[in-house]
Structures are given as C-alpha cells and as structure tokens.
Design a protein around this motif. Structure first.
Motif, PDB file in Angstrom:
ATOM      1  N   LYS A 155      14.175 -23.252  30.941  1.00 50.22           N
ATOM      2  CA  LYS A 155      12.807 -23.901  30.964  1.00 50.22           C
ATOM      3  C   LYS A 155      12.219 -24.008  32.181  1.00 50.22           C
ATOM      4  O   LYS A 155      11.141 -23.791  32.521  1.00 50.22           O
ATOM      5  CB  LYS A 155      12.934 -25.125  29.996  1.00 50.22           C
ATOM      6  CG  LYS A 155      13.080 -24.911  28.277  1.00 50.22           C
ATOM      7  CD  LYS A 155      13.087 -26.049  27.584  1.00 50.22           C
ATOM      8  CE  LYS A 155      13.136 -25.615  26.186  1.00 50.22           C
ATOM      9  NZ  LYS A 155      13.048 -27.021  25.227  1.00 50.22           N
ATOM     10  N   CYS A 156      13.106 -24.881  33.084  1.00 46.93           N
ATOM     11  CA  CYS A 156      12.385 -25.492  34.237  1.00 46.93           C
ATOM     12  C   CYS A 156      12.863 -24.876  35.550  1.00 46.93           C
ATOM     13  O   CYS A 156      12.285 -24.783  36.462  1.00 46.93           O
ATOM     14  CB  CYS A 156      12.665 -26.952  34.241  1.00 46.93           C
ATOM     15  SG  CYS A 156      14.169 -27.312  34.587  1.00 46.93           S
ATOM     16  N   TYR A 174      20.433 -24.860  29.895  1.00 47.48           N
ATOM     17  CA  TYR A 174      19.446 -25.731  30.051  1.00 47.48           C
ATOM     18  C   TYR A 174      19.857 -27.123  30.811  1.00 47.48           C
ATOM     19  O   TYR A 174      21.222 -27.328  30.843  1.00 47.48           O
ATOM     20  CB  TYR A 174      18.947 -26.316  28.715  1.00 47.48           C
ATOM     21  CG  TYR A 174      18.475 -25.126  27.735  1.00 47.48           C
ATOM     22  CD1 TYR A 174      17.231 -24.979  27.799  1.00 47.48           C
ATOM     23  CD2 TYR A 174      19.182 -24.416  26.892  1.00 47.48           C
ATOM     24  CE1 TYR A 174      16.526 -23.873  27.027  1.00 47.48           C
ATOM     25  CE2 TYR A 174      18.670 -23.473  25.936  1.00 47.48           C
ATOM     26  CZ  TYR A 174      17.274 -22.901  26.198  1.00 47.48           C
ATOM     27  OH  TYR A 174      16.763 -22.104  25.418  1.00 47.48           O
ATOM     28  N   CYS A 178      15.843 -30.937  29.922  1.00 47.96           N
ATOM     29  CA  CYS A 178      15.137 -29.807  29.103  1.00 47.96           C
ATOM     30  C   CYS A 178      15.858 -29.622  27.682  1.00 47.96           C
ATOM     31  O   CYS A 178      15.387 -28.997  26.687  1.00 47.96           O
ATOM     32  CB  CYS A 178      15.084 -28.290  29.694  1.00 47.96           C
ATOM     33  SG  CYS A 178      14.108 -28.608  31.230  1.00 47.96           S
TER      34      CYS A 178
END
Length: 246
Positions: A155-156, A174, A178
C-alpha cells in the motif's frame, strides 16, 4: 536419439524382476521418466547410479513413447542421508517439491542446483534442517513462477517496519500501519529479510545466513503454507517428516 544429461533420481519403481522406472530431475531435460533395463541385476553398473537420491551422469535414448537409460555413472549418492530417518524423510520431501514444480522436458538447471545444494547441506549437517526446508520451498516455488512480492509494503511502499504482515494467498507484504486484515500473518523483520534473501540471492550465497531457532520455525511455517497455497495437493513425505521429526 541419444541424449546425455546429469540428473537426480527423485523416484524409483520396480518393473518386473530386473527393470525399474525412475523419475529424474535433469539439468537440460527437466523432469522425465525413464526405464532402466537390468537395473536390479547384481552385476549391473546402473544399479547404484539410478537409485533414489543418486546424482549421476546419464545417457538416454528416446523411443517414440519413453526414455531409456542406456548408461549411468554416479557422481554423488548422499550417503549421509541414509542412516538418519529424519534427514532422509526431509530429502524425499525436497524431491517431491522438485517433481511438482520443476519444468517437464525443459531446462531445469536452477531447480536442480537448489535441490542438490540443499541435499548436500542436509547430508553433511552444515545447515539446520528447518532452514534448508524453508530455502528449498520458497526458492523453488519462486522459480516456478509464484514469487511473492516482498520488496515493500503493497500500500504505502515502506521497505520495513518492526513487524510486517504477509498475505499468503496473494503473496503480498504490508507494513504494520497498512495491515488491516486479520487473515494476514505477522512476521518479524528478520524473517522478512530472510525471505527476501532466499528469493533474490545468487545461488552461491543463498545458504549463507543464520536465524534463531524461533525465527527459523516462523520462516519454515510461512514458506510451507505459501507453497501449499500454490500447489494443489498435499505432500505425504512432509507428513512423514513431521511424524519422525524430533
């Protein structure tokens, strides 16, 4: 047509009184099945070179429907595995994985190198069995086209946090900020680093790392479950390994 290759005997099956059928992981032909005529005769040079877990130089000729091993010369027999039921059962599990994941009748040099190295370290006691199990599982499943994406958080993009979370079904990672699904498996960053090493390291340095016994247990668990999510069958050899494991 004559073909020469080096190969590891993954399976063997007796055929009649003197012959047998072997499954071989070869460098240039991948996984093939081949008949060995006269293999069980006492004076046969092919007897020891075509036994289970033998790595040999093999000369084949191919008929319309099958391969036949004409000559065989043993290179390595891994005798260090023969007198230890735990090591032998784990070695047979490695063979099972290789049979399931390696190419059929195509180049399989990297698959063969991984299995041979794992058997060597297992036979000589130079690496912990659980570590060898994890390396073999994750590297082979990655070579087969199921490499998980462990570069960063999906995600980030965070490269690491003290605890990261792995999605075994999708092979995604992850960070702890997240991760929002209870199905994700938590991993300490040391285990994540080990998984990254197994996937990306050159074979020459693949086995050159250490983990604590606890981290090795976590690594072995996650690689086993990830492999199981990609292979549509159970491994009886793995069940047997756990039944004899100390």
């Amino acid at each position: 047509m004559g073909v020469n290759a080096k190969g590891l005997i993954l399976k063997e099956q007796n055929i009649g009184e003197n012959d047998k059928l072997v499954t071989v992981l070869t460098d240039s032909l991948g996984v093939i099945r081949a008949f060995v005529r006269g293999a069980k005769k006492l004076n046969s040079k092919k007897q020891s070179a075509t036994g289970l877990l033998c790595y040999s130089k093999l000369s084949f000729y191919k008929t319309k429907d099958s391969y036949i091993i004409d000559e065989a010369e043993s290179i390595e027999s891994f005798f260090g595995l023969r007198n230890d039921i735990e090591k032998l059962s784990l070695a047979q599990y490695f063979c099972d994985i290789a049979f399931e994941l390696s190419p059929k009748e195509d180049d399989a040099t990297d698959f063969l190198r991984i299995v041979l190295n794992s058997l060597y370290f297992l036979a000589n006691g130079k690496r912990p069995p659980l570590l060898l199990k994890a390396i073999t599982e994750l590297r082979l499943v990655s070579l087969a086209g199921y490499m998980p994406n462990l570069i960063a958080c999906e995600k980030c993009g965070a490269f690491e946090t003290p605890i990261m979370y792995f999605d075994m079904e999708r092979g995604l990672l992850y960070c702890d900020n997240c991760a929002d699904e209870t199905a994700l498996f938590p991993l300490e960053i040391g285990v994540v680093s080990a998984m990254r090493h197994i996937i990306f390291a050159k074979i020459d340095i693949l086995y050159n790392f250490k983990l604590s016994p606890e981290a090795s247990e976590d690594l072995s668990y996650i690689t086993e479950k990830y492999l199981a999510s990609k292979v549509d069958r159970p491994f009886k050899t793995l069940d047997f390994y756990y039944s004899v494991k100390d």
